[in-house]
Write a protein that holds these residues in place. Structure first.
Motif, mmCIF file in Angstrom:
data_model
loop_
_atom_site.group_PDB
_atom_site.id
_atom_site.type_symbol
_atom_site.label_atom_id
_atom_site.label_comp_id
_atom_site.label_asym_id
_atom_site.label_seq_id
_atom_site.Cartn_x
_atom_site.Cartn_y
_atom_site.Cartn_z
ATOM 1 N N ASP A 238 0.833 -1.201 0.000
ATOM 2 C CA ASP A 238 0.000 0.000 0.000
ATOM 3 C C ASP A 238 0.870 1.255 0.000
ATOM 4 O OD1 ASP A 238 -2.204 1.797 0.471
ATOM 5 O OD2 ASP A 238 -1.727 1.726 2.618
ATOM 6 N N ASP A 239 0.388 2.320 -0.599
ATOM 7 C CA ASP A 239 1.064 3.623 -0.583
ATOM 8 C C ASP A 239 0.116 4.659 0.000
ATOM 9 O OD1 ASP A 239 2.437 5.949 -0.962
ATOM 10 O OD2 ASP A 239 2.444 5.874 -3.153
ATOM 11 N N PRO A 240 0.205 4.930 1.306
ATOM 12 C CA PRO A 240 -0.743 5.856 1.934
ATOM 13 C C PRO A 240 -0.605 7.301 1.483
ATOM 14 C CG PRO A 240 0.973 5.228 3.489
ATOM 15 C CD PRO A 240 1.151 4.366 2.282
ATOM 16 N N THR A 241 0.503 7.649 0.837
ATOM 17 C CA THR A 241 0.636 9.035 0.351
ATOM 18 C C THR A 241 -0.359 9.324 -0.767
ATOM 19 O OG1 THR A 241 2.318 8.467 -1.318
ATOM 20 C CG2 THR A 241 3.094 8.995 0.910
ATOM 21 N N ARG A 242 -0.967 8.286 -1.328
ATOM 22 C CA ARG A 242 -1.949 8.472 -2.400
ATOM 23 C C ARG A 242 -3.288 8.952 -1.853
ATOM 24 N NH1 ARG A 242 -0.757 5.535 -7.064
ATOM 25 N NH2 ARG A 242 -2.569 6.638 -7.935
ATOM 26 N N TYR A 243 -3.543 8.756 -0.563
ATOM 27 C CA TYR A 243 -4.866 9.103 -0.050
ATOM 28 C C TYR A 243 -4.838 9.850 1.295
ATOM 29 C CZ TYR A 243 -4.001 4.655 2.412
ATOM 30 O OH TYR A 243 -3.443 3.645 3.156
ATOM 31 N N ARG A 244 -3.651 10.063 1.888
ATOM 32 C CA ARG A 244 -3.578 10.787 3.159
ATOM 33 C C ARG A 244 -2.750 12.050 3.001
ATOM 34 N NH1 ARG A 244 -2.376 6.092 7.581
ATOM 35 N NH2 ARG A 244 -0.240 6.768 7.169
ATOM 36 N N GLU A 245 -3.103 13.043 3.790
ATOM 37 C CA GLU A 245 -2.376 14.302 3.759
ATOM 38 C C GLU A 245 -1.254 14.292 4.785
ATOM 39 O OE1 GLU A 245 -5.069 17.494 4.332
ATOM 40 O OE2 GLU A 245 -6.264 17.033 2.531
ATOM 41 N N ARG A 246 -0.181 14.982 4.439
ATOM 42 C CA ARG A 246 0.969 15.050 5.325
ATOM 43 C C ARG A 246 0.603 15.674 6.680
ATOM 44 N NH1 ARG A 246 6.243 14.580 4.011
ATOM 45 N NH2 ARG A 246 5.726 14.781 1.804
ATOM 46 N N ALA A 247 -0.282 16.670 6.669
ATOM 47 C CA ALA A 247 -0.676 17.336 7.911
ATOM 48 C C ALA A 247 -1.360 16.374 8.864
ATOM 49 C CB ALA A 247 -1.602 18.516 7.604
ATOM 50 N N GLU A 248 -2.171 15.473 8.310
ATOM 51 C CA GLU A 248 -2.841 14.482 9.144
ATOM 52 C C GLU A 248 -1.825 13.547 9.796
ATOM 53 O OE1 GLU A 248 -6.156 12.312 7.354
ATOM 54 O OE2 GLU A 248 -5.252 10.477 8.127
ATOM 55 N N GLU A 249 -0.872 13.089 9.007
ATOM 56 C CA GLU A 249 0.141 12.188 9.546
ATOM 57 C C GLU A 249 0.986 12.877 10.611
ATOM 58 O OE1 GLU A 249 0.776 9.325 5.637
ATOM 59 O OE2 GLU A 249 2.192 10.952 6.018
ATOM 60 N N GLU A 250 1.302 14.137 10.412
ATOM 61 C CA GLU A 250 2.095 14.877 11.397
ATOM 62 C C GLU A 250 1.310 15.078 12.689
ATOM 63 O OE1 GLU A 250 5.065 16.640 13.350
ATOM 64 O OE2 GLU A 250 5.201 15.566 11.433
ATOM 65 N N TYR A 251 0.029 15.353 12.559
ATOM 66 C CA TYR A 251 -0.829 15.508 13.732
ATOM 67 C C TYR A 251 -0.750 14.274 14.625
ATOM 68 C CZ TYR A 251 -5.203 15.822 16.428
ATOM 69 O OH TYR A 251 -6.142 15.839 17.434
ATOM 70 N N TRP A 252 -0.804 13.098 14.015
ATOM 71 C CA TRP A 252 -0.785 11.873 14.803
ATOM 72 C C TRP A 252 0.614 11.482 15.249
ATOM 73 C CZ3 TRP A 252 -4.741 10.005 17.246
ATOM 74 C CH2 TRP A 252 -6.021 10.381 16.817
ATOM 75 N N ARG A 253 1.625 11.893 14.503
ATOM 76 C CA ARG A 253 2.989 11.649 14.978
ATOM 77 C C ARG A 253 3.236 12.373 16.299
ATOM 78 N NH1 ARG A 253 4.898 10.792 9.616
ATOM 79 N NH2 ARG A 253 4.788 13.001 9.112
ATOM 80 N N GLN A 254 2.600 13.506 16.468
ATOM 81 C CA GLN A 254 2.747 14.257 17.711
ATOM 82 C C GLN A 254 1.986 13.602 18.865
ATOM 83 O OE1 GLN A 254 1.520 18.273 16.837
ATOM 84 N NE2 GLN A 254 3.058 18.513 15.220
ATOM 85 N N ARG A 255 1.203 12.601 18.560
ATOM 86 C CA ARG A 255 0.450 11.870 19.583
ATOM 87 C C ARG A 255 0.906 10.413 19.653
ATOM 88 N NH1 ARG A 255 -1.662 16.172 18.020
ATOM 89 N NH2 ARG A 255 -3.169 17.360 19.260
#
Length: 388
Positions: A286-303
């Motif tokens: 799977d390649d999640p960069t095709r359907y997820r935004e970087r901002a969303e991933e960063e938000y959860w990395r901080q959690r």
């Protein structure tokens, strides 16, 4: 305890029951009237217990990273990542009694770690060398299931068997048993899960439905699967349901402990929605960069759930640098073992395909095995070569 995620999606909307949280993302204990019951369920946990949970989470992530690397190197056919879901898995698994039985899907690597399933055996399926990889009887953990949602129905049937065997509601803590089944948000859209909820509810089966809502069913967001928080699906079947912060290991422990206590006592099923996030890909294909935004991933990395426990340990003077360094060495040793032993795994004899087909000997299977062995002898091939 509501808070906003990117895109304005509520983690716990104001018009529904808030999610249970005992430790904030920055590592402080959350003390509110609404979580008092759950706080009492973690009062007995010592600083040593918290450190052990942290270690389990760190080793689970190292396992995940090493398995991903092995797949990229061609040593595994596929791998389902669990990065970001360590708190949901380790916390809930810590609440299990030895006699409880687990039905996982295919990414519950943290649950298997806590239950003592050998890390190399966990990868036999992904290497294509075995249909399962471990003996379920040794750890009370069923094999990984790749068919989405099917194991949830199996878990409910098993729980009904436990109930009919009289291993529920006896008051004997060493005997009363329950079944916990793990599945993702996407599985809640499968018919098997709905059927399982029906049977568990009407039979009062000792089943804990543990839904890890990591917000993405491959590339489909939860908003494309349900118009309400997923825990309310359990309520629709008359099952007590709760939404928990899936990145809070103590909260996940507490809600699972409560659900298991109810099941052990004969109080029936519980539906838990652990709201978490899949930080990696659905699988290595799977390649999640095709359907997820970087901002969303960063938000959860901080959690990050592991960093949350580290912050809690530091805040409560339970962190020790020497101890943390030893965990790093343990993780390195785990990585080395996986790299060495997984590469050394060989295919089992092809005749093993005739094993475990039925619980007892079956005439047709016996005849087919005899034919295959005769063919092998006539051609002079090994059983593995003959099968290929």
């Amino acid at each position: 305890m509501p808070h906003q995620a990117p895109g304005g999606t509520d983690v716990a909307p104001a018009d529904v029951t808030p999610l249970v949280q005992l430790v904030s993302p920055t590592g402080e204990r959350v003390v509110e009237p609404d979580n008092a019951t759950y706080r009492s369920r973690v009062d007995h946990l010592t600083p040593g217990d918290l450190r052990a949970m942290y270690r389990d989470m760190v080793l689970t992530r190292r396992f995940d990273d090493e398995a991903t690397a092995l797949q990229r190197q061609g040593e595994l056919a596929l791998y389902a990542q669990g990065r970001g879901q360590e708190a949901a898995q380790v916390g809930s698994a810590w609440a299990l009694a030895p006699q409880d039985y687990v039905f996982p899907s295919y990414r519950e690597h943290g649950v298997l770690h806590v239950r003592g399933v050998d890390p190399v055996d966990r990868l036999r399926l992904y290497r294509g060398e075995d249909h399962g990889g471990w003996d379920p009887a040794e750890s009370n953990v069923h094999l990984y299931t790749l068919v989405i949602g099917s194991h949830v129905l199996h878990a409910t049937g098993y729980a009904m068997g436990v109930q009919r065997d009289g291993a529920v509601g006896t008051g004997d803590a060493s005997r009363d048993a329950a079944v916990v089944t793990y599945f993702g948000d996407g599985a809640t859209s499968q018919g098997d899960v709905s059927e399982a909820l029906v049977f568990a509810a009407v039979n009062n089966a000792p089943t804990v439905f543990f839904c890890q809502n990591n917000q993405w069913a491959i590339s489909e967001p939860t908003t494309r699967q349900s118009r309400v928080p997923l825990y309310r699906r359990g309520e629709g079947f008359g099952i007590p349901s709760v939404r928990v912060d899936g990145n809070d290991v103590l909260a996940c422990y507490a809600v699972t402990a409560e659900a298991l206590e109810r099941a052990h006592a004969g109080g029936g099923p519980t539906f838990i929605e652990a709201y978490t996030y899949r930080m990696g890909a659905h699988t290595t294909s799977d390649d999640p960069t095709r359907y997820r935004e970087r901002a969303e991933e960063e938000y959860w990395r901080q959690r990050d759930p592991i960093e949350r426990v580290a912050a809690l340990l530091r805040a409560e003077d339970a962190w020790d640098d020497a101890w943390a360094a030893q965990i790093d060495r343990d993780a390195d040793a785990l990585g080395e073992r996986l790299r060495t032993e997984v590469r050394a795994l060989g295919a089992p004899p092809a005749t093993t395909m005739f094993e475990h087909v039925y619980a007892t000997e079956h005439a047709q299977v016996t005849a087919e095995r005899a034919w295959f062995e005769a063919y092998e002898n006539e051609t002079g091939q090994s059983s593995t070569e003959a099968a290929r």
